[in-house]
Scaffold this motif. Sequence first.
Motif, PDB file in Angstrom:
ATOM      1  N   ALA A  81       0.800  -1.231   0.000  1.00 41.46           N
ATOM      2  CA  ALA A  81       0.000   0.000   0.000  1.00 41.46           C
ATOM      3  C   ALA A  81       0.835   1.285   0.000  1.00 41.46           C
ATOM      4  CB  ALA A  81      -0.956  -0.002   1.195  1.00 41.46           C
ATOM      5  N   ASP A  82       1.798   1.386   0.900  1.00 43.37           N
ATOM      6  CA  ASP A  82       2.595   2.620   0.993  1.00 43.37           C
ATOM      7  C   ASP A  82       3.455   2.826  -0.253  1.00 43.37           C
ATOM      8  OD1 ASP A  82       1.507   3.170   3.446  1.00 43.37           O
ATOM      9  OD2 ASP A  82       3.232   2.443   4.602  1.00 43.37           O
ATOM     10  N   SER A  83       4.061   1.738  -0.735  1.00 42.31           N
ATOM     11  CA  SER A  83       4.910   1.838  -1.929  1.00 42.31           C
ATOM     12  C   SER A  83       4.096   2.248  -3.146  1.00 42.31           C
ATOM     13  CB  SER A  83       5.611   0.504  -2.195  1.00 42.31           C
ATOM     14  OG  SER A  83       6.481   0.164  -1.147  1.00 42.31           O
ATOM     15  N   VAL A  84       2.880   1.720  -3.257  1.00 36.62           N
ATOM     16  CA  VAL A  84       2.000   2.065  -4.374  1.00 36.62           C
ATOM     17  C   VAL A  84       1.660   3.550  -4.342  1.00 36.62           C
ATOM     18  CG1 VAL A  84      -0.366   1.787  -5.242  1.00 36.62           C
ATOM     19  CG2 VAL A  84       1.027  -0.227  -4.750  1.00 36.62           C
ATOM     20  N   ALA A  85       1.278   4.043  -3.172  1.00 33.49           N
ATOM     21  CA  ALA A  85       0.903   5.460  -3.055  1.00 33.49           C
ATOM     22  C   ALA A  85       2.082   6.376  -3.374  1.00 33.49           C
ATOM     23  CB  ALA A  85       0.369   5.744  -1.656  1.00 33.49           C
ATOM     24  N   SER A  86       3.258   6.104  -2.790  1.00 35.91           N
ATOM     25  CA  SER A  86       4.403   6.991  -3.012  1.00 35.91           C
ATOM     26  C   SER A  86       4.867   6.945  -4.463  1.00 35.91           C
ATOM     27  CB  SER A  86       5.552   6.629  -2.066  1.00 35.91           C
ATOM     28  OG  SER A  86       5.975   5.294  -2.263  1.00 35.91           O
ATOM     29  N   ILE A 167      -0.319  -3.653 -11.842  1.00 37.39           N
ATOM     30  CA  ILE A 167      -0.887  -4.414 -10.723  1.00 37.39           C
ATOM     31  C   ILE A 167       0.213  -5.090  -9.913  1.00 37.39           C
ATOM     32  CG2 ILE A 167      -2.349  -6.376 -10.111  1.00 37.39           C
ATOM     33  CD1 ILE A 167      -4.099  -5.701 -12.534  1.00 37.39           C
ATOM     34  N   VAL A 168       0.191  -4.865  -8.601  1.00 32.74           N
ATOM     35  CA  VAL A 168       1.119  -5.519  -7.681  1.00 32.74           C
ATOM     36  C   VAL A 168       0.381  -6.689  -7.031  1.00 32.74           C
ATOM     37  CG1 VAL A 168       2.498  -5.263  -5.593  1.00 32.74           C
ATOM     38  CG2 VAL A 168       2.338  -3.364  -7.220  1.00 32.74           C
ATOM     39  N   ASP A 169       0.809  -7.898  -7.340  1.00 31.39           N
ATOM     40  CA  ASP A 169       0.223  -9.138  -6.823  1.00 31.39           C
ATOM     41  C   ASP A 169      -1.058  -9.507  -7.574  1.00 31.39           C
ATOM     42  OD1 ASP A 169      -0.804 -11.346  -5.472  1.00 31.39           O
ATOM     43  OD2 ASP A 169      -0.234 -10.600  -3.507  1.00 31.39           O
ATOM     44  N   GLN A 170      -0.873 -10.300  -8.592  1.00 32.52           N
ATOM     45  CA  GLN A 170      -1.981 -10.735  -9.445  1.00 32.52           C
ATOM     46  C   GLN A 170      -3.066 -11.469  -8.653  1.00 32.52           C
ATOM     47  OE1 GLN A 170      -2.053 -14.418 -12.108  1.00 32.52           O
ATOM     48  NE2 GLN A 170      -1.188 -12.880 -13.475  1.00 32.52           N
ATOM     49  N   ASP A 208       6.319 -10.803  -4.599  1.00 35.06           N
ATOM     50  CA  ASP A 208       5.265  -9.806  -4.353  1.00 35.06           C
ATOM     51  C   ASP A 208       4.918  -9.684  -2.873  1.00 35.06           C
ATOM     52  OD1 ASP A 208       3.685 -12.027  -3.790  1.00 35.06           O
ATOM     53  OD2 ASP A 208       2.520 -11.915  -5.631  1.00 35.06           O
ATOM     54  N   ASP A 209       5.768 -10.265  -2.013  1.00 38.75           N
ATOM     55  CA  ASP A 209       5.527 -10.192  -0.569  1.00 38.75           C
ATOM     56  C   ASP A 209       6.530  -9.302   0.162  1.00 38.75           C
ATOM     57  OD1 ASP A 209       3.265 -11.924  -0.385  1.00 38.75           O
ATOM     58  OD2 ASP A 209       4.590 -13.637  -0.726  1.00 38.75           O
ATOM     59  N   ALA A 210       7.707  -9.115  -0.411  1.00 41.36           N
ATOM     60  CA  ALA A 210       8.738  -8.295   0.239  1.00 41.36           C
ATOM     61  C   ALA A 210       8.589  -6.832  -0.163  1.00 41.36           C
ATOM     62  CB  ALA A 210      10.128  -8.804  -0.140  1.00 41.36           C
ATOM     63  N   ILE A 211       8.546  -5.957   0.822  1.00 42.52           N
ATOM     64  CA  ILE A 211       8.387  -4.528   0.555  1.00 42.52           C
ATOM     65  C   ILE A 211       9.511  -4.015  -0.338  1.00 42.52           C
ATOM     66  CG2 ILE A 211       8.386  -2.231   1.616  1.00 42.52           C
ATOM     67  CD1 ILE A 211       7.021  -3.510   4.064  1.00 42.52           C
ATOM     68  N   ALA A 212      10.741  -4.465  -0.080  1.00 45.02           N
ATOM     69  CA  ALA A 212      11.881  -3.998  -0.874  1.00 45.02           C
ATOM     70  C   ALA A 212      11.746  -4.401  -2.337  1.00 45.02           C
ATOM     71  CB  ALA A 212      13.181  -4.553  -0.303  1.00 45.02           C
ATOM     72  N   SER A 213      11.244  -5.597  -2.577  1.00 41.89           N
ATOM     73  CA  SER A 213      11.047  -6.077  -3.948  1.00 41.89           C
ATOM     74  C   SER A 213       9.978  -5.260  -4.662  1.00 41.89           C
ATOM     75  CB  SER A 213      10.649  -7.559  -3.925  1.00 41.89           C
ATOM     76  OG  SER A 213      10.301  -8.014  -5.219  1.00 41.89           O
ATOM     77  N   ILE A 214       8.867  -5.049  -3.998  1.00 43.18           N
ATOM     78  CA  ILE A 214       7.767  -4.268  -4.579  1.00 43.18           C
ATOM     79  C   ILE A 214       8.235  -2.854  -4.889  1.00 43.18           C
ATOM     80  CG2 ILE A 214       5.493  -3.242  -4.098  1.00 43.18           C
ATOM     81  CD1 ILE A 214       4.971  -5.752  -2.303  1.00 43.18           C
ATOM     82  N   ARG A 215       8.940  -2.260  -3.930  1.00 40.73           N
ATOM     83  CA  ARG A 215       9.403  -0.878  -4.096  1.00 40.73           C
ATOM     84  C   ARG A 215      10.377  -0.757  -5.272  1.00 40.73           C
ATOM     85  NH1 ARG A 215      11.677   0.117   0.838  1.00 40.73           N
ATOM     86  NH2 ARG A 215       9.623   0.659   1.671  1.00 40.73           N
ATOM     87  N   LEU A 216      11.282  -1.738  -5.407  1.00 39.89           N
ATOM     88  CA  LEU A 216      12.262  -1.688  -6.492  1.00 39.89           C
ATOM     89  C   LEU A 216      11.576  -1.747  -7.855  1.00 39.89           C
ATOM     90  CD1 LEU A 216      15.669  -3.483  -6.671  1.00 39.89           C
ATOM     91  CD2 LEU A 216      14.115  -3.558  -8.616  1.00 39.89           C
ATOM     92  N   ILE A 217      10.668  -2.698  -8.016  1.00 40.71           N
ATOM     93  CA  ILE A 217       9.966  -2.849  -9.302  1.00 40.71           C
ATOM     94  C   ILE A 217       9.179  -1.584  -9.630  1.00 40.71           C
ATOM     95  CG2 ILE A 217       8.240  -4.157 -10.575  1.00 40.71           C
ATOM     96  CD1 ILE A 217      10.793  -5.747 -10.075  1.00 40.71           C
TER      97      ILE A 217
END
Length: 236
Positions: A81-86, A167-170, A208-217
């Motif tokens: 959620a936070d990574s998506v918003a920022s 989309i993050v996490d199909q 798609d579970d690690a915040i660092a991975s989501i943020r990097l992509i």
Amino acid sequence: MTRRYWNINLEEMMEAGVHFGHGTRKWNPRMAPYISAKRKGIHITNLTRTARFLSEACDLVFDAASRGKHFLIVGTKNKAADSVASAAIRARCHYVNKKWLGGMLTNWSTTETRLHKFRDLRAEQKTGKFNRLPKRDAAMLKRQLSHLQTYLGGIKYMTGLPDIVIIVDQQEEYTALRECLTLGIPTICLIDTNCDPDLADISIPANDDAIASIRLILNKLVSAICEGRSSSIRNR
């Protein structure tokens, strides 16, 4: 074949844990081409393929942004959620990061009505109208506004259907993906080893579970969007 250099580094992806998939029991066999190994009961994603598809996705969003297209980023689970918003705010994209309301795109007329109500309530609050109402009425309108802010705050400036949805996490956002497929809206999905890589226009195999991975992509994608917007301005 990617057309630009996006500074996608395999070592950086490993540090972010992009290569860690789900347990070997929780996998989709269609992900087999994107898995390079098994380690302690965990599937390991082939980062070379991840880099390739991430580069293709960056090319796509760069080109779309340079042509003034509109993006929607979706990721509602807590870790995203936070990574998506920022990321969305940085790239001036629309976003949904709390809950996907069924029919948000396929029943756009209803969503549009809700957005009009949201904008009206925001305007009334800014002009002080709430303060001139009886306390009970004001409290009811504030609750309505808070509810709309939670679920529609990220799309409050959206005036039509998006051109591309990220989309993050199909699995988590399957309803959103189905709506895009129904409407023919191109999608870019971050997919883990339990997903179907054939559903999105571009699937990026990644944790798609690690915040660092989501943020990097997301950072790579929004950087490409920002560059595309900048190139559009330079070429005017």
